[in-house]
Design a protein around this motif. Sequence first.
Motif, PDB file in Angstrom:
ATOM      1  N   LEU A 136       0.829  -1.198   0.000  1.00 41.45           N
ATOM      2  CA  LEU A 136       0.000   0.000   0.000  1.00 41.45           C
ATOM      3  C   LEU A 136       0.866   1.251   0.000  1.00 41.45           C
ATOM      4  O   LEU A 136       1.939   1.268   0.607  1.00 41.45           O
ATOM      5  CB  LEU A 136      -0.895   0.015   1.237  1.00 41.45           C
ATOM      6  N   GLN A 139       0.761   6.927   2.094  1.00 39.73           N
ATOM      7  CA  GLN A 139      -0.374   7.767   2.471  1.00 39.73           C
ATOM      8  C   GLN A 139      -1.550   6.917   2.953  1.00 39.73           C
ATOM      9  O   GLN A 139      -2.251   7.287   3.902  1.00 39.73           O
ATOM     10  CB  GLN A 139      -0.799   8.650   1.305  1.00 39.73           C
ATOM     11  N   VAL A 140      -1.765   5.773   2.326  1.00 37.00           N
ATOM     12  CA  VAL A 140      -2.859   4.880   2.739  1.00 37.00           C
ATOM     13  C   VAL A 140      -2.526   4.241   4.076  1.00 37.00           C
ATOM     14  O   VAL A 140      -3.360   4.188   4.982  1.00 37.00           O
ATOM     15  CB  VAL A 140      -3.127   3.803   1.662  1.00 37.00           C
ATOM     16  N   SER A 152      -2.993   6.555   6.976  1.00 35.43           N
ATOM     17  CA  SER A 152      -4.367   6.977   7.260  1.00 35.43           C
ATOM     18  C   SER A 152      -5.261   5.807   7.681  1.00 35.43           C
ATOM     19  O   SER A 152      -6.396   6.019   8.095  1.00 35.43           O
ATOM     20  CB  SER A 152      -4.971   7.686   6.051  1.00 35.43           C
ATOM     21  N   LEU A 153      -4.753   4.582   7.594  1.00 38.44           N
ATOM     22  CA  LEU A 153      -5.531   3.407   7.983  1.00 38.44           C
ATOM     23  C   LEU A 153      -5.589   3.314   9.512  1.00 38.44           C
ATOM     24  O   LEU A 153      -4.569   3.470  10.186  1.00 38.44           O
ATOM     25  CB  LEU A 153      -4.883   2.143   7.403  1.00 38.44           C
TER      26      LEU A 153
END
Length: 78
Positions: free
Chosen positions: A23, A26-27, A30-31
Amino acid sequence: MTFRAAQGSTRWREDAARFAPQLPDQVVSSLHPDLTVTSWACPVSGHLLAVDVHRHDREPAHDLELDLASSVLGELLG
């Protein structure tokens, strides 16, 4: 070569190739910390079948679970 997942049921994830996707940062940042991501691919073609976001402490759920072997449709399909 032909591959048929989930013969007699709709639990296709049991026959798919499970993997942790790469991933973007950024993902990942933010998860929610209690969540993880699992991806599923066809073991023959490698085509992506699904991406599940689920709690770390739980397995991904099946979208829909039908017991086709005990249904009338299962009898017709043999």
